[in-house]
Scaffold this active site. Structure first.
Site, mmCIF file in Angstrom:
data_model
loop_
_atom_site.group_PDB
_atom_site.id
_atom_site.type_symbol
_atom_site.label_atom_id
_atom_site.label_comp_id
_atom_site.label_asym_id
_atom_site.label_seq_id
_atom_site.Cartn_x
_atom_site.Cartn_y
_atom_site.Cartn_z
ATOM 1 N N HIS A 82 -2.302 -12.639 -8.593
ATOM 2 C CA HIS A 82 -3.039 -12.264 -7.388
ATOM 3 C C HIS A 82 -2.819 -13.298 -6.300
ATOM 4 O O HIS A 82 -3.387 -14.391 -6.326
ATOM 5 C CB HIS A 82 -4.537 -12.104 -7.714
ATOM 6 C CG HIS A 82 -5.331 -11.608 -6.555
ATOM 7 N ND1 HIS A 82 -6.604 -12.024 -6.280
ATOM 8 C CD2 HIS A 82 -5.012 -10.723 -5.584
ATOM 9 C CE1 HIS A 82 -7.029 -11.428 -5.187
ATOM 10 N NE2 HIS A 82 -6.084 -10.631 -4.747
ATOM 11 N N ASN A 89 -12.553 -12.686 -5.353
ATOM 12 C CA ASN A 89 -13.104 -11.552 -4.613
ATOM 13 C C ASN A 89 -14.453 -11.100 -5.177
ATOM 14 O O ASN A 89 -15.256 -10.510 -4.465
ATOM 15 C CB ASN A 89 -12.109 -10.391 -4.604
ATOM 16 C CG ASN A 89 -11.005 -10.612 -3.578
ATOM 17 O OD1 ASN A 89 -11.106 -11.508 -2.734
ATOM 18 N ND2 ASN A 89 -9.945 -9.832 -3.651
HETATM 19 P P1 NAI Z 1 0.633 -2.399 2.282
HETATM 20 O O1 NAI Z 1 0.131 -1.042 2.506
HETATM 21 O O2 NAI Z 1 0.881 -3.299 3.439
HETATM 22 O O3 NAI Z 1 2.005 -2.342 1.450
HETATM 23 C C1 NAI Z 1 2.237 -1.509 0.369
HETATM 24 C C2 NAI Z 1 3.733 -1.227 0.337
HETATM 25 O O4 NAI Z 1 4.061 -0.622 -0.908
HETATM 26 C C3 NAI Z 1 4.212 -0.278 1.423
HETATM 27 O O5 NAI Z 1 5.264 -0.883 2.133
HETATM 28 C C4 NAI Z 1 4.680 0.965 0.656
HETATM 29 O O6 NAI Z 1 5.793 1.563 1.262
HETATM 30 C C5 NAI Z 1 5.045 0.353 -0.677
HETATM 31 N N1 NAI Z 1 5.012 1.297 -1.786
HETATM 32 C C6 NAI Z 1 4.063 2.212 -2.061
HETATM 33 N N2 NAI Z 1 4.381 2.883 -3.183
HETATM 34 C C7 NAI Z 1 5.541 2.396 -3.620
HETATM 35 C C8 NAI Z 1 6.375 2.687 -4.730
HETATM 36 N N3 NAI Z 1 6.042 3.611 -5.593
HETATM 37 N N4 NAI Z 1 7.517 1.984 -4.879
HETATM 38 C C9 NAI Z 1 7.841 1.030 -4.003
HETATM 39 N N5 NAI Z 1 7.087 0.707 -2.939
HETATM 40 C C10 NAI Z 1 5.957 1.395 -2.746
HETATM 41 O O7 NAI Z 1 -0.387 -3.058 1.260
HETATM 42 P P2 NAI Z 1 -0.685 -4.611 0.991
HETATM 43 O O8 NAI Z 1 -1.790 -5.054 1.852
HETATM 44 O O9 NAI Z 1 0.588 -5.350 1.001
HETATM 45 O O10 NAI Z 1 -1.250 -4.566 -0.493
HETATM 46 C C11 NAI Z 1 -0.423 -4.385 -1.606
HETATM 47 C C12 NAI Z 1 -1.177 -4.766 -2.847
HETATM 48 O O11 NAI Z 1 -1.582 -6.118 -2.755
HETATM 49 C C13 NAI Z 1 -2.445 -3.967 -3.102
HETATM 50 O O12 NAI Z 1 -2.610 -3.805 -4.462
HETATM 51 C C14 NAI Z 1 -3.527 -4.869 -2.538
HETATM 52 O O13 NAI Z 1 -4.787 -4.641 -3.114
HETATM 53 C C15 NAI Z 1 -2.984 -6.220 -2.952
HETATM 54 N N6 NAI Z 1 -3.481 -7.351 -2.163
HETATM 55 C C16 NAI Z 1 -3.643 -7.250 -0.812
HETATM 56 C C17 NAI Z 1 -4.093 -8.353 -0.087
HETATM 57 C C18 NAI Z 1 -4.212 -8.267 1.388
HETATM 58 O O14 NAI Z 1 -4.808 -9.180 1.980
HETATM 59 N N7 NAI Z 1 -3.662 -7.268 2.055
HETATM 60 C C19 NAI Z 1 -4.432 -9.625 -0.752
HETATM 61 C C20 NAI Z 1 -4.143 -9.636 -2.161
HETATM 62 C C21 NAI Z 1 -3.718 -8.523 -2.828
#
Ligand code: NAI
Length: 685
Positions: free
Chosen positions: A426, A476
């Site tokens: 994480h 969190n």
């Molecule tokens: P985001 O929406 O910016 O990015 C997700 C990306 O995954 C998108 O570019 C999408 O095209 C891609 N994607 C979706 N399905 C896919 C698949 N089947 N194969 C390949 N790529 C795929 O989301 P974000 O904010 O980057 O979050 C990603 C993960 O990280 C989530 O699980 C979130 O809970 C976790 N997270 C987020 C934080 C934050 O501050 N945004 C902090 C820590 C963890």
């Protein structure tokens, strides 16, 4: 003996050989004092060169002596003896010359350095000021404004910068010892000028120099006192006689050593080292980490890919289609671009890194990676599908990691045929900058997979902390309680501005509401929605109302505050205050008068209580793990040592009484038992 002397014609080469970092332990101080006596008493010796064996010059005080009473000879006496020697001393610096190490070099008559060396006075980061003449000698060698910066920030400078400021007399690329001997030979017939006899260099002429420096520091230090004392010490050096300023520096140093802040910062220093040492991982070898895949190139995936590239790990980025792949790769490029702009990366290195980034929409291209980190949408079905695909293509022994914020890592692992290879990693946003990495051990995670998580943290220069599986892991989960209690205070009559400023005055970089406006209220709203779907009751009436009105924070110019176009300054919004009053009356919350102290307690005590549940459940195993999560992931003031170190300053029975008086919070068994036995959280580390 850690200090020895060998002769090179008329030059005495005094060598410290005290692995690992030639720290100034009692034996080194004693040896140095004897060496000065020998140099003084031996007519054949014309000058001395001080060198260190191994990878570094004296890197500072001996951490093993940190919590012990000081023993003679004290460092200032050793340095004074060097400075008063009848023959010149040349310090030859390589690696790090830090803290007491740099102070020894300042007491020498000349300094010569390897071009890769770094020097600094980091005492403020341990709640101290230099205590062996650093604040009085440095401004005699380098201009006062730069001395102020070095001493109050604790940040080291490069040999090149040191030479341009006058801190070192010569830089060489290699053959340091020979160069120092040759240098010393040219100085034997010159009149000896000790650092203390030099006048202050470039004393500031602007009348407001000191007051401006003080207000700048007060803003930056957020409650930490040592930078302000450090400033005062340099001011003394400029305005008082050497001896007077020197005496004041020493007494301030000794006073700070006993302070609560120094003790908290020492705790943080040791906790950082202890947090990665798990009994269960003794003698467990980690797996290889040469090549990694990152699935999802959004905010997190791009940041994670960048962090891996910067650590020298080969990265392949996987996205769901060509457009998303392009967008992901350009996110990585722009993060690297920003690093170039900030001078952290050369344009050549940036190009090189971008060229090595593998880009694909085909999972089969991950066949050779050692580690795959998934950062796709926060949705269980999407993640399980990704893990099924990874299971099909990854080589045996590869590690499958998820960056999920809240989802059940056990359920994700069950989507594969190899749950022992699955782990949570994480990261925190921005992932290439934030120091914290929660390493989530699921039920089936193999010990060497967990060990590899820690190895990855080490390679990325992050603080890796083990967490068990629960909703939100350590950080969190506590954050949720932080937000809930902040919101509760609003219903009791507080305003967002009042709560935010109380938490800033506690030492947080931002208050809870400013923070939510910055991050966006929609993420937490989605989590509340998911929790309610699972039948979990989440009480956040004002947040819910704000989200209904699409007040998602800064990006909408409206959240807990309102924002004028292109400004990030939060402005109090009557609409929000009205909404808070409506919710308070709807939920019959009684009005309570609050001040900074009661606001801080109303927020922090329930967080401590939640942390105790986390310990009771084995999600974290030592209170220091919680301290490190809070400091490195959430901006908890380091000078307070972290949430649980702070809890010890309150005491378990006071906590229990306060929590007991508040019907909203059920005290954790751990608090009850500590209150009964009189034990502390520190005892459990
Ligand atoms: P985001 O929406 O910016 O990015 C997700 C990306 O995954 C998108 O570019 C999408 O095209 C891609 N994607 C979706 N399905 C896919 C698949 N089947 N194969 C390949 N790529 C795929 O989301 P974000 O904010 O980057 O979050 C990603 C993960 O990280 C989530 O699980 C979130 O809970 C976790 N997270 C987020 C934080 C934050 O501050 N945004 C902090 C820590 C963890």
């Amino acid at each position: 003996m850690p200090v020895s002397i060998k002769m090179h014609e008329s030059i005495a080469v005094v060598q410290i050989d005290h692995p690992p970092v030639n720290a100034l332990s009692h034996a080194v101080r004693t040896g140095l004092l004897r060496a000065v006596e020998t140099v003084n008493a031996t007519p054949e010796i014309a000058a001395a060169v001080l060198v260190c064996a191994g990878r570094t010059f004296i890197a500072g005080a001996d951490v093993r002596e940190f919590n012990q009473p000081a023993r003679e000879p004290h460092l200032p006496d050793v340095i004074d003896a060097i400075e008063a020697c009848s023959k010149p001393w040349v310090a030859a610096l390589h690696g790090n010359a830090l803290g007491g190490g740099l102070e020894v070099a300042l007491g020498c008559h000349y300094r010569i350095a390897l071009s890769s060396a770094r020097m600094g006075l980091p005492e403020v980061t341990l709640g101290l000021i230099p205590g062996a003449g650093g604040t009085v000698r440095l401004p005699r060698l380098i201009p006062v404004p730069q001395a102020v910066e070095m001493i109050t920030s604790g940040k080291p400078i490069s040999a090149k910068e040191a030479a341009s400021l006058g801190l070192v007399d010569q830089i060489v690329d290699d053959e340091l010892e020979n160069a120092a001997i040759a240098f010393a030979q040219t100085r034997t017939s010159q009149p000896l000028v000790s650092t203390r006899d030099r006048s202050i260099k470039d004393a500031p002429t602007e009348p407001d120099f000191w007051s401006h420096a003080k207000s700048r520091l007060e803003r930056k230090a957020r409650g930490q006192i040592s930078p302000l004392y450090a400033l005062e010490a340099v001011k003394n050096a400029v305005t008082l006689a050497f001896e007077d300023a020197y005496a004041k520096e020493r007494s301030c140093f000794l006073e700070l050593r006993q302070s609560d802040q120094a003790s908290a910062l020492r705790h943080a220093f040791f906790a950082e080292r202890a947090v990665g040492r798990l009994d269960s991982l003794k003698d467990v070898q980690s797996r290889p980490l040469d090549a990694a895949g990152v699935i999802g190139g959004g905010t997190m995936g791009a940041g994670i890919a960048t962090a891996l590239l910067l650590a020298g790990i080969r990265v392949t980025l996987v996205e769901r289609d060509e457009d998303s792949l392009k967008a992901g790769a350009s996110r990585v490029a722009s993060i690297l671009e920003a690093s170039v702009k900030r001078g952290l990366l050369t344009p050549d290195r940036q190009r090189e890194l971008i060229e090595t980034l593998g880009q694909t929409t085909t999972y089969e291209d991950l066949a050779n990676v050692d580690l795959a980190i998934e950062a796709v949408f926060e949705s269980m079905p999407v993640k399980q599908e990704v893990f099924k695909r990874l299971d099909q293509v990854l080589k045996p022994g590869a590690i499958l990691a998820t960056n999920t914020s809240y989802l059940d890592v056990n359920a994700i692992a069950r989507a594969t045929q190899r749950p022992t290879d699955v782990i949570g990693l994480h990261f925190f946003s921005p992932a290439h900058i934030m120091k914290l990495l929660e390493i989530v051990e699921a039920d089936a995670t193999a010990p060497d997979v967990l060990a590899t998580g820690f190895e990855l943290a080490r390679k990325l220069r992050k603080v890796g902390i083990r967490s068990g599986v629960c909703d939100g892991f350590i950080g969190n989960r506590i954050l949720k309680v932080y937000r809930q209690n902040a919101e509760r205070l609003l219903l009791e009559g507080g305003t967002p501005a009042q709560v935010d400023s109380a938490m800033r005055r506690f030492g947080m970089p931002m208050g809870p509401f400013e923070m939510q406006d910055l991050a966006g209220l929609d993420i937490a709203a989605a989590q509340r929605h998911a929790a309610r779907e699972k039948g979990i009751n989440v009480f956040a009436p004002v947040s819910d109302r704000l989200c209904e009105k699409k007040r998602f924070g800064q990006k909408c110019n409206a959240g807990w505050y309102r924002y004028e176009d292109n400004s990030r300054t939060p402005l109090e919004d009557d609409e929000v205050l009205k909404l808070i009053r409506e919710e308070a009356s709807q939920h019959h919350v009684a009005h309570k008068a609050h001040d900074d102290n009661s606001i801080q307690r109303a927020i922090l005590f329930p967080m401590i209580n939640e942390a105790c549940f986390i310990l009771d459940e084995g999600i974290a195993t030592r209170p220091l793990e919680i301290d490190m999560v809070e400091i490195h992931g959430y901006g908890f003031p380091r000078w307070r040592g972290g949430l649980m170190h702070y809890a010890d300053t309150i005491g378990a029975s006071t906590l229990l009484d306060a929590l007991g008086a508040d019907q909203a919070t059920e005290p954790a068994p751990l608090i009850k038992s500590l209150a009964k036995t009189g034990g502390t959280f520190a005892d459990l580390n």
